[in-house]
Design an enzyme around this catalytic site. Structure first.
Site, PDB file in Angstrom:
ATOM      1  CG  ASN A 286      51.502  38.689  39.219  1.00 41.61           C
ATOM      2  OD1 ASN A 286      51.200  39.460  40.131  1.00 41.61           O
ATOM      3  ND2 ASN A 286      50.625  38.253  38.342  1.00 41.61           N
ATOM      4  CG  ASP A 331      50.813  36.427  42.991  1.00 37.96           C
ATOM      5  OD1 ASP A 331      50.961  37.366  42.189  1.00 37.96           O
ATOM      6  OD2 ASP A 331      50.104  36.518  44.012  1.00 37.96           O
ATOM      7  CE  LYS A 358      52.869  39.122  46.640  1.00 32.27           C
ATOM      8  NZ  LYS A 358      51.847  38.545  45.715  1.00 32.27           N
ATOM      9  CG  HIS A 640      31.210  38.290  49.625  1.00 35.42           C
ATOM     10  ND1 HIS A 640      30.714  39.339  50.366  1.00 35.42           N
ATOM     11  CD2 HIS A 640      30.972  38.605  48.326  1.00 35.42           C
ATOM     12  CE1 HIS A 640      30.173  40.228  49.550  1.00 35.42           C
ATOM     13  NE2 HIS A 640      30.324  39.827  48.305  1.00 35.42           N
TER      14      HIS A 640
HETATM   15 CA    CA Z   1      50.133  39.468  42.201  1.00 34.14          CA
END
Ligand code: CA
Length: 714
Positions: A286, A331, A358, A640
């Protein structure tokens, strides 16, 4: 046919054994290792006992010619051996096997050589990656693999070095920096080899900077060429192989002033060397920042983001490109594995590159010219484009998808995890099918930010991250009537350009074999795993075996002494560090696990439950907890876990001993007491009192966890 090659291979070993009875004087000389060259790689399919390159052969087909393991006898496939790594961080590596030796990389870019028959370690190489550099990537300090070539093993380190290691001794031969240590780039991908060169890219599409690929001479480490995938300042050419094409084709597709962070187009996964045309293909990511309003005045295709780019392998000179998602703001990295094949399409023999980025479309490109042959949706639910116009090669856009210039949120499908992301894919010349993990109706709700300020060292994409989901996971769609996300293993017929079969399940890397089996790695409860086998022709599930660690790395096959092995690199991948689970387990080291028919090894058991959450007696004000929650989401969640719900691949902070101590917490969070593990000193990214506010938020989440566990006890 394939039995013959195993038999010949066994015969060769037998003859070698006979020769040993009268040891020649040279017997003490070190055994030549990894004697892999272009001639051998070009005919990799003729030695199915080996797995010499990342994709199995230079066509990256992940197809093993071995056929000893079949649907009929697979019930006897059992563990043959396992070998423990010394790191519990994310593992995504595909092991290589050359002449009875396994070469595998682990988290922190370490390399092991092991005996392929027994799993006994032969040597280990630790490049001592700079711990703080771990903060320069989304998804832990993973490594997807090494390359072997001309007696050397090549590893690209997370902090940017390309290192050549003597394959026999495990000693470093040369090392070169592919980027400045202060750079926001990182390397998780495997180097590739061909034409005497080693090719390596980098990641950074969420942290800023321009993507590029460099080629180094395999014997000396001297740089041969560099190709930047996106343009910089037109007044300051790079002196690189990309200068000419960036000036002639790419600059006109970018608007606004260049600066030192805008770019992207990172080649963080797939690079393929094509011996048919002596050319190398780059699969680019991206643009940066994600929002085109902040990188290109909201307009332009932004070449060469989200593209396949073909270069002359020896010089890096541009040959052709095909852009899959022009102007991307969703993205939609185009970094998925590229697979090369010779297909008969409409009665015509074509040299084809197959790609499943993607964005949800299955592309077939002519490798010689870059011409678009076909682009069909391989998943259901795509809503950013109605299809691909075959004449222009451009997507037929949904105008609502441009959420940045419209200044309105948009729920895009697929989501940022994509219809398929980086998990290795396979092509079987026997069935003619391509195999990949795929997702229907995944989604991400994109919410544009009104303004943007670049902060070096932060995941800094210009939109709200984690607005309502975790990347790579099914996202809740605000539309209650939207179809539910569905994950499955897809067999795709690239000649008919449609699905052959689908099997529901959430798996990762695949491998196909001449025995008619497709193997795929899976996870159980995020961190434990399972290797699963399917019939390559029908998709029927025919076998599975549990493994203590999830199988997020590559699946390969090789043979030693006439026996076929299936080998997996185990340890959950870096993309799962944010995936919450109600059943948190103790952290465990990654492992190599090999299977063979009639294997008798015993694997380690599943890891025990993690220790209890730390219940802190202090009270934190509601205002402070609210500040802490926002800081946590924007600074801590990426590693996390969202809502502090971590699967404990990176530490579950609710269970951190430091949670009960203001001073210990501050020394870690603000001052970097654990920076060698990647937990950098966050002081410069936090307001005064920020660390304590985060502690208050996490302490609250720990109490919630403790209550949930108590409620579940009988
Ligand atoms: Ca990416």
């Amino acid at each position: 046919m394939k039995h013959t090659s195993i038999a010949l291979f066994s015969l060769a070993l037998l003859l070698a054994a006979c020769a040993k009875q009268a040891p020649p004087p040279a017997a003490l000389a070190p055994k030549p290792a990894a004697q892999v060259d272009d001639a051998r790689l070009a005919k990799a399919d003729s030695e199915p006992q080996n797995w010499m390159v990342y994709g199995g052969n230079q066509q990256a087909q992940r197809f093993s010619g071995l056929n000893q393991i079949t649907p009929d006898n697979i019930k006897d496939l059992k563990p043959a051996w396992s070998m423990d790594f010394d790191t519990n961080r994310g593992q995504e590596s595909t092991a290589l096997v050359v002449d009875g030796v396994v070469y595998v990389t682990t988290a922190w870019s370490k390399v092991y050589a092991a005996d392929a028959k027994t799993g006994k370690a032969l040597w280990e190489f630790d490049p001592k990656v700079a711990g703080p550099h771990a903060a320069m990537n989304c998804c832990d300090v993973v490594s997807r693999g090494a390359a072997v070539y001309q007696g050397k093993v090549y590893v690209a380190t997370f902090d940017g070095r390309l290192i050549a290691i003597d394959a026999a001794s495990g000693k470093q031969v040369w090392s070169t920096a592919t980027f400045d240590p202060e750079s926001t780039h990182a390397i998780s991908g495997a180097p590739r080899v061909g034409a005497g060169l080693v090719f390596i890219g980098n990641s950074g599409g969420e942290f800023g900077g321009r993507g590029y690929v460099s080629a180094y001479k395999a014997d000396t480490g001297e740089m041969a060429w560099r190709f930047f995938t996106v343009p910089g300042d037109p007044a300051k050419p790079d002196g690189a192989a990309s200068d000419a094409v960036l000036a002639s084709k790419a600059q006109a597709t970018w608007f606004g002033k260049p600066n030192d962070y805008r770019g992207g187009g990172n080649v963080w996964n797939s690079i393929v060397y094509d011996p048919d045309f002596d050319q190398v293909y780059l699969a680019t990511g991206n643009g940066f920042p994600w929002l085109r309003t902040f990188r290109s005045e909201g307009k332009g295709d932004n070449l060469f983001i989200d593209s396949v780019v073909a270069l002359d392998a020896k010089t890096g000179a541009y040959r052709w490109h095909y852009q899959e998602t022009p102007g991307d703001i969703w993205d939609y990295d185009s970094v998925a594995d590229m697979i090369l094949a010779d297909l008969n399409l409409g009665g015509q023999a074509r040299k084809v590159l197959m790609h499943t980025p993607k964005n949800g479309f299955f592309y077939e490109l002519d490798r010689k010219t870059g011409e678009l042959i076909s682009a069909e949706p391989y998943i259901a639910g795509i809503n950013w484009a109605k299809g691909i116009d075959k004449k222009t090669g451009r997507p037929i856009m949904n105008p609502l998808a441009w959420y940045d210039s419209r200044k309105q949120p948009f729920t895009a499908s697929p989501g940022e995890g994509g219809g398929h992301s980086w998990a290795p894919t396979a092509f079987s010349p026997k069935t003619g099918f391509m195999y990949l993990q795929a997702s229907d109706y995944s989604s991400a709700r994109h919410v544009p930010r009104p303004t943007y300020e670049y902060v070096k060292g932060l995941d800094n994409i210009g939109t709200y991250h984690f607005t309502n989901h975790a990347p790579g996971q099914a996202a809740p769609n605000p539309d209650p009537n939207a179809p539910k996300p569905a994950n499955y293993l897809l067999a795709w017929d690239p000649v008919a350009q449609k699905a052959a079969w689908k099997m529901p399940g959430l798996g990762g890397a695949v491998m196909a074999t001449a025995g008619g089996v497709v193997f795929q790695g899976h996870s159980r409860n995020v961190v434990m795993g399972e290797l699963v086998a399917y019939r390559a022709d029908t998709g029927e599930k025919i076998w599975s075996h549990e493994t203590p660690n999830a199988v997020a790395g590559g699946v390969v096959s090789y043979a030693v002494d006439g026996e076929q092995y299936v080998l997996v690199t185990t340890g959950q991948g870096g993309g799962s560090i944010i995936a919450g689970t109600p059943d948190v387990r103790a952290r465990q080291n990654g492992r190599l696990v090999a299977f063979k028919l009639g294997g008798t090894a015993t694997l380690a058991g599943d890891p025990p439950a993690a220790g209890p959450p730390v219940v802190v007696a202090e009270d934190f004000t509601a205002d402070s907890v609210k500040v802490g929650a926002d800081l946590y989401l924007n600074r801590c969640a990426r590693c996390h876990g969202i809502n502090a719900m971590s699967p404990n691949i990176l530490p579950d902070l609710r269970r951190s001993a430091a949670l009960g101590s203001k001073d210990a917490w501050r020394s870690i969070v603000e001052d970097g007491a654990l920076q060698n593990t990647g937990m950098i000193a966050w002081k410069r990214f936090l307001p005064e009192g920020g660390a304590e506010a985060i502690r208050g938020y996490v302490a609250g989440q720990a109490r919630v966890e403790a209550a949930a566990l108590a409620a579940r006890k009988p």
